[in-house]
Design a protein around this motif. Structure first.
Motif, mmCIF file in Angstrom:
data_model
loop_
_atom_site.group_PDB
_atom_site.id
_atom_site.type_symbol
_atom_site.label_atom_id
_atom_site.label_comp_id
_atom_site.label_asym_id
_atom_site.label_seq_id
_atom_site.Cartn_x
_atom_site.Cartn_y
_atom_site.Cartn_z
ATOM 1 N N THR A 33 0.314 -1.634 -0.346
ATOM 2 C CA THR A 33 0.277 -0.052 0.278
ATOM 3 C C THR A 33 0.733 1.358 0.360
ATOM 4 O OG1 THR A 33 -0.323 0.430 2.099
ATOM 5 C CG2 THR A 33 -1.633 -1.390 1.093
ATOM 6 N N GLU A 34 0.234 2.953 -0.069
ATOM 7 C CA GLU A 34 0.830 3.730 0.373
ATOM 8 C C GLU A 34 1.527 3.820 1.611
ATOM 9 O OE1 GLU A 34 2.256 5.706 -2.486
ATOM 10 O OE2 GLU A 34 1.169 4.848 -3.856
ATOM 11 N N ALA A 35 1.398 3.056 2.412
ATOM 12 C CA ALA A 35 2.241 2.962 3.940
ATOM 13 C C ALA A 35 3.257 2.710 3.589
ATOM 14 C CB ALA A 35 1.046 2.772 4.465
ATOM 15 N N ASP A 36 3.636 1.451 3.045
ATOM 16 C CA ASP A 36 4.640 0.488 2.975
ATOM 17 C C ASP A 36 5.043 -0.250 1.897
ATOM 18 O OD1 ASP A 36 2.669 -1.657 1.963
ATOM 19 O OD2 ASP A 36 2.624 -2.844 3.556
ATOM 20 N N ASP A 37 5.519 1.343 0.838
ATOM 21 C CA ASP A 37 5.025 0.743 -0.657
ATOM 22 C C ASP A 37 7.319 1.891 -0.338
ATOM 23 O OD1 ASP A 37 6.661 0.460 -2.805
ATOM 24 O OD2 ASP A 37 4.942 1.958 -3.363
ATOM 25 N N VAL A 38 8.174 0.784 0.142
ATOM 26 C CA VAL A 38 9.702 1.003 0.831
ATOM 27 C C VAL A 38 9.825 1.567 -0.321
ATOM 28 C CG1 VAL A 38 11.729 0.791 1.324
ATOM 29 C CG2 VAL A 38 9.011 0.155 2.557
ATOM 30 N N SER A 39 9.606 0.429 -1.979
ATOM 31 C CA SER A 39 10.250 0.437 -2.915
ATOM 32 C C SER A 39 10.042 1.763 -3.912
ATOM 33 C CB SER A 39 10.581 -0.976 -3.938
ATOM 34 O OG SER A 39 11.166 -1.953 -3.061
ATOM 35 N N GLY A 40 8.956 2.061 -3.957
ATOM 36 C CA GLY A 40 8.641 3.158 -4.794
ATOM 37 C C GLY A 40 8.762 4.466 -4.183
ATOM 38 N N LYS A 41 8.481 4.090 -2.523
ATOM 39 C CA LYS A 41 9.805 5.953 -1.976
ATOM 40 C C LYS A 41 10.638 6.076 -2.356
ATOM 41 C CE LYS A 41 8.963 8.656 2.069
ATOM 42 N NZ LYS A 41 10.495 8.884 1.794
ATOM 43 N N THR A 42 11.336 4.605 -2.718
ATOM 44 C CA THR A 42 13.075 4.715 -2.530
ATOM 45 C C THR A 42 13.224 5.794 -4.448
ATOM 46 O OG1 THR A 42 13.897 2.707 -1.142
ATOM 47 C CG2 THR A 42 15.428 3.670 -3.448
ATOM 48 N N LEU A 43 12.595 4.719 -5.120
ATOM 49 C CA LEU A 43 12.699 5.324 -6.418
ATOM 50 C C LEU A 43 11.875 7.008 -6.651
ATOM 51 C CD1 LEU A 43 11.414 2.530 -8.556
ATOM 52 C CD2 LEU A 43 13.569 3.414 -7.711
ATOM 53 N N VAL A 44 10.881 7.445 -5.896
ATOM 54 C CA VAL A 44 10.441 8.661 -5.954
ATOM 55 C C VAL A 44 11.493 9.704 -5.330
ATOM 56 C CG1 VAL A 44 8.416 9.662 -5.815
ATOM 57 C CG2 VAL A 44 7.747 7.909 -6.358
ATOM 58 N N ASP A 45 11.524 9.237 -4.426
ATOM 59 C CA ASP A 45 12.877 10.142 -3.877
ATOM 60 C C ASP A 45 14.757 9.831 -4.052
ATOM 61 O OD1 ASP A 45 11.861 9.743 -1.295
ATOM 62 O OD2 ASP A 45 12.568 8.451 -0.251
ATOM 63 N N GLY A 46 15.006 8.945 -4.849
ATOM 64 C CA GLY A 46 16.223 9.056 -6.058
ATOM 65 C C GLY A 46 15.801 10.057 -6.972
ATOM 66 N N LEU A 47 14.296 10.016 -7.748
ATOM 67 C CA LEU A 47 14.075 11.081 -9.611
ATOM 68 C C LEU A 47 13.870 12.869 -8.324
ATOM 69 C CD1 LEU A 47 10.784 11.940 -9.874
ATOM 70 C CD2 LEU A 47 10.990 9.435 -9.592
ATOM 71 N N LEU A 48 13.524 13.107 -7.424
ATOM 72 C CA LEU A 48 13.175 14.222 -7.056
ATOM 73 C C LEU A 48 14.431 14.623 -6.432
ATOM 74 C CD1 LEU A 48 10.088 14.038 -4.673
ATOM 75 C CD2 LEU A 48 10.114 14.738 -6.767
ATOM 76 N N ALA A 49 15.139 13.607 -5.480
ATOM 77 C CA ALA A 49 16.973 15.032 -5.436
ATOM 78 C C ALA A 49 17.845 15.121 -5.774
ATOM 79 C CB ALA A 49 17.491 13.687 -4.217
ATOM 80 N N ALA A 50 17.588 13.974 -7.483
ATOM 81 C CA ALA A 50 17.827 14.400 -8.824
ATOM 82 C C ALA A 50 17.605 15.803 -9.263
ATOM 83 C CB ALA A 50 17.827 13.117 -9.999
ATOM 84 N N GLY A 51 16.357 15.846 -9.253
ATOM 85 C CA GLY A 51 16.263 16.973 -9.944
ATOM 86 C C GLY A 51 14.310 16.637 -10.804
ATOM 87 N N HIS A 52 14.042 15.607 -10.796
ATOM 88 C CA HIS A 52 13.414 15.476 -12.128
ATOM 89 C C HIS A 52 12.215 15.441 -11.111
ATOM 90 C CE1 HIS A 52 16.166 13.433 -14.913
ATOM 91 N NE2 HIS A 52 16.108 12.439 -14.155
ATOM 92 N N ASN A 53 10.911 14.782 -12.200
ATOM 93 C CA ASN A 53 9.729 15.393 -11.916
ATOM 94 C C ASN A 53 9.406 14.102 -11.223
ATOM 95 O OD1 ASN A 53 10.036 18.617 -12.204
ATOM 96 N ND2 ASN A 53 9.963 18.103 -14.702
ATOM 97 N N LEU A 54 8.022 13.757 -10.724
ATOM 98 C CA LEU A 54 7.460 12.972 -10.120
ATOM 99 C C LEU A 54 6.067 13.233 -11.238
ATOM 100 C CD1 LEU A 54 6.312 9.843 -9.170
ATOM 101 C CD2 LEU A 54 5.815 11.702 -7.264
ATOM 102 N N HIS A 55 5.539 12.305 -12.141
ATOM 103 C CA HIS A 55 3.828 12.734 -12.617
ATOM 104 C C HIS A 55 3.376 12.439 -12.141
ATOM 105 C CE1 HIS A 55 1.759 12.984 -16.006
ATOM 106 N NE2 HIS A 55 1.023 11.933 -16.094
ATOM 107 N N GLU A 56 3.527 10.721 -11.760
ATOM 108 C CA GLU A 56 2.523 10.190 -10.892
ATOM 109 C C GLU A 56 3.419 8.865 -10.563
ATOM 110 O OE1 GLU A 56 -1.908 8.076 -11.909
ATOM 111 O OE2 GLU A 56 -0.920 8.951 -13.378
ATOM 112 N N LYS A 57 2.506 8.401 -9.098
ATOM 113 C CA LYS A 57 2.912 7.174 -8.518
ATOM 114 C C LYS A 57 1.648 5.943 -8.565
ATOM 115 C CE LYS A 57 5.110 5.125 -4.550
ATOM 116 N NZ LYS A 57 4.145 4.088 -4.787
#
Length: 184
Positions: A33-57
């Motif tokens: 679920t969104e609450a325990d999706d560590v892998s998805g969060k890892t990717l989101v954190d990485g792309l945002l830290a790099a300066g990209h835009n999260l279109h949708e998750k």
């Protein structure tokens, strides 16, 4: 390819400006679920830290038609430049991400899976043979399919995807090829 991948140091350089792109993240899981999706969060954190835009998750169950529907939606959207999936790349009966994605691809980037497994071998040894990580291009959208563990997501992002989605990476990167992906 020489005209697009000029020789250089093979690293990010400051001689070019960073170009942020729009990236969608798809977690493939029957239990997350969104609450325990560590892998998805890892990717989101990485792309945002790099300066990209999260279109949708999104999170979808490990069902090839649900996976394919989500990715098809994004590759039909001209605003989405890349999709990264996490999960469903193993060999169990429910793992279907490669089967969902392969029919959508115009071109396969064979080197992605090969290099991912080579890098993963350093940490997980022969268990890396169970990974069916893959990447390709569909309708001018890059698609990367990585395993569902947060460690695999971190490896894929940090060692491969981050630099290839950075226009400053020399000698070449995937962003500089984006304007030519729909050439006939």
């Amino acid at each position: 390819m020489r005209d697009h991948c000029q020789s250089g140091a093979g690293a990010v350089t400051d001689s070019r400006a960073f170009i942020p792109i729009n990236i969608a993240i798809l977690t493939v899981s029957d239990t997350r679920t969104e609450a325990d999706d560590v892998s998805g969060k890892t990717l989101v954190d990485g792309l945002l830290a790099a300066g990209h835009n999260l279109h949708e998750k999104r999170i979808v169950p490990d069902d090839i038609y649900r996976i394919r529907a989500a990715i098809s939606h994004w590759i039909a959207d001209a605003d989405v430049n890349a999709v990264i999936t996490t999960g469903g790349t193993g060999i169990t009966g429910r793992d279907g991400t490669p089967e969902a994605v392969k029919p959508l691809l115009d071109k396969v980037l064979d080197g992605f899976g090969e290099v991912f497994r080579m890098i993963s071998y350093q940490d997980i040894k022969s268990s890396t043979v169970q990974s069916r990580a893959l990447a390709g291009v569909a309708n001018a959208t890059y698609i990367f399919c990585v395993p569902g563990s947060s460690g695999a997501c971190r490896t894929a992002w940090d060692a491969l995807i981050k630099d290839q989605l950075d226009y400053r990476t020399r000698p070449c990167n995937l962003v500089q090829l984006m304007p030519r992906l729909l050439e006939k």
